[in-house]
Design an enzyme around this catalytic site. Structure first.
Site, short mmCIF file in Angstrom:
data_model
loop_
_atom_site.label_atom_id
_atom_site.label_comp_id
_atom_site.label_asym_id
_atom_site.label_seq_id
_atom_site.Cartn_x
_atom_site.Cartn_y
_atom_site.Cartn_z
CE LYS A 85 25.30 26.24 32.70
NZ LYS A 85 25.77 27.41 32.02
O1 G3P Z 1 24.03 30.27 29.97
C1 G3P Z 1 23.76 29.85 28.89
C2 G3P Z 1 24.30 30.99 27.92
O2 G3P Z 1 25.69 31.31 28.16
C3 G3P Z 1 24.04 30.72 26.56
O3 G3P Z 1 24.00 31.91 26.07
O4 G3P Z 1 23.71 33.65 24.30
O5 G3P Z 1 25.58 31.72 24.10
O6 G3P Z 1 22.97 31.21 23.80
P1 G3P Z 1 24.26 31.95 24.28
#
Ligand code: G3P
Length: 218
Positions: free
Chosen positions: A85
């Site tokens: 990533k």
């Molecule tokens: O895959 C990306 C994800 O982990 C971000 O999620 O909920 O932290 O915006 P969030």
């Protein structure tokens, strides 16, 4: 559509993998820091790869191209399932192109616009991760981004896979499917919410109650 679990929690990963419901895993440095304790994150990545036979995203933490490339090589060497990533920055895009030519699969992350997604595809990313929930958080239309990226990639035949990310609830997953995202990554809670329906619970209760009246066994 491929379902990825967005976590580094091995208990949750095993629970979903045991049910054969997931095609891969995504992690990020925040998710790893929540579970690592004093463990080496590289060991966690390797363990995840042993449990899940599919792409496992592991993120670089450098911000300059050369160090990103060095970290990407180290991460990719951990296991064949590793997808590296990289953040959607100028250096991240350059690193994406550089490691892609070495056969390392990439997931360009922190994508918040169609123009960024276009450059991820031009850089040869295997996956691009648009963050739906974080756009919604600032009163934007996160799902609109998935729609627009799908259209641009289809218009020009880019084969970078759209990995809808930052999904917070089942409707985010359903809408991603309807739009045609290639993959959706979600926290374990959202995965199991996909299975829930009150009429399923109500119907099952009624079936079991009626069966009990028979006093029979199968
Ligand atoms: O895959 C990306 C994800 O982990 C971000 O999620 O909920 O932290 O915006 P969030």
């Amino acid at each position: 559509m491929k379902i990825f679990l967005d976590t580094a929690d091995l208990v949750e990963i095993r629970r979903a993998a045991d049910a054969n419901l997931i095609d891969g895993i995504t992690t990020n440095p925040s998710l790893v820091s929540q579970v690592a304790g004093d463990r080496d994150p590289k060991e966690i990545y390797k363990e995840i790869c042993e449990v899940v036979d599919g792409p496992v995203s592991a993120e670089v933490v450098a911000t300059d191209k050369d160090t990103m490339v060095a970290e990407a090589r180290k991460l990719a060497a951990l296991h064949d399932n590793i997808v590296v990533k990289l953040p959607l920055t100028e250096d991240g895009l350059k690193a994406c192109r550089a490691v892609g030519t070495e056969g390392i699969r990439t997931n360009v992350t922190l994508c918040f616009s169609v123009s960024q997604a276009l450059l991820a595809a031009k850089a040869g990313a295997t996956f691009v991760s648009p963050f739906v929930g974080r756009i919604d958080d600032i009163s934007g239309e996160g799902m609109q981004l998935i729609h627009q990226i799908r259209q641009v990639y289809d218009n020009y035949g880019y084969d970078t896979e759209i990995l809808a990310a930052s999904l917070r609830h089942p409707m985010h997953v359903v809408e991603s499917m309807l739009i045609g995202a290639d993959c959706a990554t979600m926290p374990p809670k959202v995965l199991w919410q996909l299975a829930k329906h009150p009429l399923t619970d109500k119907g099952l209760d009624a079936f079991l109650e009626d069966w009990d009246k028979l006093g029979a066994t199968i």
